[in-house]
Structures are given as structure tokens and as C-alpha cells.
Scaffold this active site. Structure first.
Site, short mmCIF file in Angstrom:
data_model
loop_
_atom_site.label_atom_id
_atom_site.label_comp_id
_atom_site.label_asym_id
_atom_site.label_seq_id
_atom_site.Cartn_x
_atom_site.Cartn_y
_atom_site.Cartn_z
N GLU A 93 0.85 -1.20 0.00
CA GLU A 93 0.00 0.00 0.00
C GLU A 93 0.89 1.25 0.00
O GLU A 93 1.39 1.65 -1.02
CB GLU A 93 -1.01 -0.07 1.14
CG GLU A 93 -1.98 -1.24 0.85
CD GLU A 93 -3.18 -1.36 1.76
OE1 GLU A 93 -3.25 -0.69 2.79
OE2 GLU A 93 -4.07 -2.16 1.41
C1 HEC Z 1 -3.48 0.69 -1.93
C2 HEC Z 1 -4.84 0.97 -1.58
C3 HEC Z 1 -5.12 1.43 -0.16
C4 HEC Z 1 -4.59 2.52 0.49
C5 HEC Z 1 -3.51 3.46 0.02
C6 HEC Z 1 -5.27 2.60 1.75
N1 HEC Z 1 -6.20 1.60 1.85
FE1 HEC Z 1 -7.54 1.35 3.33
N2 HEC Z 1 -7.98 -0.46 2.61
C7 HEC Z 1 -7.49 -1.01 1.44
C8 HEC Z 1 -7.80 -2.41 1.40
C9 HEC Z 1 -7.45 -3.37 0.30
C10 HEC Z 1 -8.47 -2.71 2.61
C11 HEC Z 1 -8.93 -4.08 3.08
C12 HEC Z 1 -7.70 -4.79 3.63
C13 HEC Z 1 -8.02 -6.00 4.46
O1 HEC Z 1 -9.15 -6.14 4.89
O2 HEC Z 1 -7.10 -6.78 4.70
C14 HEC Z 1 -8.59 -1.44 3.34
C15 HEC Z 1 -9.27 -1.29 4.53
C16 HEC Z 1 -9.47 -0.07 5.15
C17 HEC Z 1 -10.40 0.19 6.24
C18 HEC Z 1 -11.32 -0.83 6.88
C19 HEC Z 1 -12.70 -0.72 6.32
C20 HEC Z 1 -13.50 -1.94 6.59
O3 HEC Z 1 -14.55 -2.12 5.96
O4 HEC Z 1 -13.12 -2.75 7.43
C21 HEC Z 1 -10.25 1.50 6.59
C22 HEC Z 1 -11.02 2.23 7.68
C23 HEC Z 1 -9.23 2.05 5.73
N3 HEC Z 1 -8.81 1.08 4.86
C24 HEC Z 1 -8.71 3.32 5.84
C25 HEC Z 1 -7.53 3.70 5.21
C26 HEC Z 1 -6.71 4.83 5.61
C27 HEC Z 1 -7.01 5.75 6.77
C28 HEC Z 1 -5.67 4.89 4.75
C29 HEC Z 1 -4.50 5.84 4.75
C30 HEC Z 1 -3.69 5.88 5.95
C31 HEC Z 1 -5.85 3.80 3.80
N4 HEC Z 1 -6.96 3.08 4.14
C32 HEC Z 1 -5.03 3.56 2.71
C33 HEC Z 1 -6.83 -0.30 0.47
C34 HEC Z 1 -6.11 0.85 0.72
#
Ligand code: HEC
Ligand code: HEC
Length: 332
Positions: free
Chosen positions: A146
Site C-alpha cells: 500500500e
Molecule cells: C493501496 C490501496 C489502499 C490505500 C492506500 C489505503 N487503503 Fe484502506 N484499505 C485497502 C484495502 C485493500 C483494505 C482491506 C484490507 C483487508 O481487509 O485486509 C482497506 C481497509 C481499510 C479500512 C477498513 C474498512 C473496513 O470495511 O473494514 C479502513 C477504515 C481504511 N482502509 C482506511 C484507510 C486509511 C485511513 C488509509 C491511509 C492511511 C488507507 N486506508 C489507505 C486499500 C487501501
């Protein structure tokens, strides 16, 4: 004659309207009885729900919003939270599999969920491995697929920007230590405000006209079909649930994600669902009708007809909410 005709018409119309109101009220009762909860219309009620620890202040939300959009929190300065969780869309990225550092796809073929309303979830991530948005925000920054930054580097970069230092002091007092944890929790505080009340909430809150007849019919069918066994509460999801009870999920072979240690997967929120295609943890179903029918097959072991799926979809579309300001902030 004229007058009596007028009277008859008035009485009949009033009766029909009243019958509609009664039907609406019965449906609201039924929805609540089955565990559906509206986002409170009252601001202070809502604050109680999203700010249990009393951490939310305008200064922190403003700062968290900037950090959410700041690509300097990724190693090569090209990716921010908003890259994968586009706030001006459904709070996700609309691609099947998340794409992060140097264009790498998530190795488990995991789909980005929405950040909208995630404050209401019992657990964060598809496998529920994080308890809240403040804790969750650390994960993506350091994940090599990420944002791929180290906690030390993230701290160093933020501390080197005088305007950020000032904003942290304004938000937490002048002795604040700008740590990686503080950066993450400030982003989390901003995320707590990403709540999207919809016409469905207005309806549950007593505005009987807020949903059309067809949407009310779809809501009734959603409940009767059994969807509220898992898609309940304020988020219509957000709790760990079993998945694929029929072992008939057609796309099980895409990616290797199998849920938590008990094989449970977090039921996603259905709010704004019409904006967050593709669906499921591996992003393999594009069409909402297909997702609804898949749920019938794999979770409820029932055949949902095209006609029924269409009716449920009409309801699900009414969950499209009113978003807070989604524009990118000015960064220091
Ligand atoms: C490269 C793409 C990417 C980036 C950049 C990213 N995310 Fe995500 N995010 C994801 C993915 C894929 C998941 C699910 C991962 C898992 O469940 O293992 C996720 C899960 C989440 C969730 C959980 C939502 C749920 O339904 O459970 C939150 C809240 C979230 N991200 C916030 C953030 C925040 C705040 C940042 C920056 C600090 C961020 N993400 C950066 C791809 C990204
Ligand atoms: C036994 C619990 C359960 C029941 C019942 C259930 N769901 Fe789900 N639902 C889940 C889980 C868990 C997922 C996530 C599965 C995955 O992606 O691996 C999910 C995913 C979804 C998705 C995709 C969401 C997204 O963001 O990718 C939709 C749409 C959906 N369900 C709608 C429904 C509808 C409509 C019904 C009733 C016909 C229903 N569900 C019944 C647990 C359930």
C-alpha cells in the site's frame, strides 16, 4: 351532487393516504424489530455514537483530513488514503483489487472497502483484525503493497513541515509529540466524521414520505428474505459473519483470503452500496443484482429471482447517503 362527489373523492384519498401511512409505520416497526437502526437525525445523538472517547474537535478533523489526502505519507509520495478510498465516490476505488506502492496489486486479491460509515463497524478489515479506525489507519501506511513507509519516516516527514507541526499543536496542545500513532489516530478522528445519512434514515426517523412505495417494498423484502440476519445495526453490516454457507461462491478460487481464524468475514456495510462496485472481498462481482442473488445462494440457501433481486436493489439504492464535504483540502 358536485359537493358529495368532492367529499367522496376526499374521503377515499384520505383513506388511501392514511393506509399508506399505517403501512409505513408498520414497516418502520418491523425494520427496528429486525435490528435496523437509523443514523440519528439529532447532531448530539450522532456525536455520542461516533465520539465515545470525546476526541473529535474541529482542529483534529481538519488536520486528519489533510493527512488523509497527503501522498507524502507514502514512501514514493504518490499514494494517499484517498487514492484507494476516493471520498468523492463511494469511499473506495472501484477496481476489483487494491493497487498500491509501485502499482502492485494486493497479493491476496483483496478489494478496497469503503471508509464511509466505517466508524460504525464492530471491527475493521475484512477479517476484523483491527478494533477501530484509529488503530486501522496504521496498517495501510506501513503495508508494503500500500503506502510502504516506515513509522519513523512518516514522523520525520510530518515534523519537517512547520505548518503541520503548528496544526498538531493547535489540535493537541503545544507539548504534543508527533508520533506515528498520533498521525494515524488523527486520520482516524477525521474518518469518524465520514457518516452518510440517507433517505432511508429519514424514513426510519419517521418521515414516511422519504422512501417511495417501491423502496419501502424493497426494504420489506430485504427483511423478509433474511438479509438482516447479518446486514443489521446502523451500518447494515460491520460485524463478523460466516460466509459461503453453501460452499457455492463461484469465485472462491480468486485470491487466497479465507476470513479470520474461524473463517468469519466482516459483513460489509450496505450504505452507498450502489457506488462501491465491484463487490465481495475479492472484487469478483460487478453487478449489484448479481451480488444480491449470490447472497441468497451462498448465505441464505434460497433462490432469489431476478424480479425479487430488482426489488431489493431498489431499496439498496436508497441507502446512497448525503456525504460530508468531499473536496481535497489545501495541504501545507
Ligand atoms: C493501496 C490501496 C489502499 C490505500 C492506500 C489505503 N487503503 Fe484502506 N484499505 C485497502 C484495502 C485493500 C483494505 C482491506 C484490507 C483487508 O481487509 O485486509 C482497506 C481497509 C481499510 C479500512 C477498513 C474498512 C473496513 O470495511 O473494514 C479502513 C477504515 C481504511 N482502509 C482506511 C484507510 C486509511 C485511513 C488509509 C491511509 C492511511 C488507507 N486506508 C489507505 C486499500 C487501501
Ligand atoms: C449470514 C450472513 C449474511 C446474510 C444472511 C447476508 N449477507 Fe450479504 N454479506 C455477508 C458477508 C460476510 C459478506 C462479505 C462476503 C465476502 O466478501 O467475502 C456480504 C456481502 C454482501 C454484499 C457485497 C458488499 C460489498 O461491499 O462487497 C452485498 C451487496 C450483500 N452482502 C447483500 C446482501 C443481501 C441483499 C442479503 C439478503 C438477500 C444478504 N447480503 C444476506 C453476510 C451476509
Amino acid at each position: 351532487m358536485r359537493i358529495s362527489k368532492f367529499l367522496t373523492v376526499t374521503i377515499v384519498t384520505t383513506a388511501i393516504l392514511l393506509a399508506g401511512d399505517v403501512k409505513g409505520e408498520v414497516l418502520i416497526k418491523k425494520a427496528k424489530h429486525n435490528g435496523l437502526i437509523a443514523i440519528p437525525a439529532d447532531k448530539s445523538e450522532l456525536m455520542k455514537l461516533i465520539d465515545k472517547k470525546k476526541n473529535i474537535t474541529p482542529e483534529r478533523v481538519k488536520l486528519g483530513r489533510q493527512l488523509f489526502f497527503d501522498t507524502r505519507l507514502s514512501l514514493d509520495k504518490t499514494i494517499s488514503c484517498n487514492t484507494c478510498h476516493l471520498l468523492d465516490q463511494g469511499g473506495d476505488d472501484n477496481v476489483p483489487v487494491a493497487i498500491g506502492h509501485k502499482g502492485r496489486e494486493n497479493p491476496h486479491h483483496i478489494n478496497s472497502p469503503t471508509v464511509y460509515n466505517s466508524v460504525f463497524f464492530e471491527r475493521q478489515f475484512w477479517d476484523g483484525r483491527s478494533p477501530d479506525v484509529e488503530d486501522q489507519a496504521k496498517g495501510p501506511m506501513v503495508a508494503d503493497v500500500e503506502m510502504n513507509i516506515t513509522p519513523q519516516e512518516a514522523e520525520k516527514r510530518i515534523k519537517a513541515i512547520p505548518e503541520y507541526v503548528k496544526s498538531f499543536q493547535k489540535a493537541y496542545g503545544k507539548d504534543v509529540k508527533i508520533t506515528f500513532g498520533k498521525i494515524a489516530s488523527t486520520i482516524g478522528i477525521f474518518e469518524r466524521t465520514l457518516v452518510t445519512p440517507s433517505r432511508y434514515d429519514d424514513f426510519l426517523n419517521g418521515d414516511l414520505k422519504a422512501l417511495t412505495e417501491a423502496e419501502q417494498d424493497g426494504l420489506a423484502l430485504f427483511i423478509e428474505t433474511g438479509c438482516t440476519a447479518c446486514h443489521v445495526g446502523i451500518a447494515l453490516g460491520g460485524k463478523m459473519q460466516p460466509f459461503d454457507l453453501s460452499s457455492g461462491f463461484e469465485h472462491n478460487d480468486i485470491g487466497d483470503f479465507k476470513g479470520n481464524e474461524n473463517g468469519m468475514i466482516k459483513a460489509p456495510s450496505l450504505r452507498n452500496i450502489s457506488q462501491t462496485s465491484p463487490y465481495f472481498h475479492n472484487g469478483t462481482v460487478i453487478n449489484l443484482i448479481d451480488a444480491i442473488k449470490t447472497m441468497g445462494k451462498v448465505q441464505l440457501l434460497v433462490d432469489i429471482s431476478d424480479e425479487e433481486a430488482k426489488r431489493i436493489e431498489i431499496f439498496l439504492k436508497s441507502l446512497e447517503g448525503r456525504k460530508p464535504d468531499t473536496s481535497a483540502p489545501k495541504l501545507p
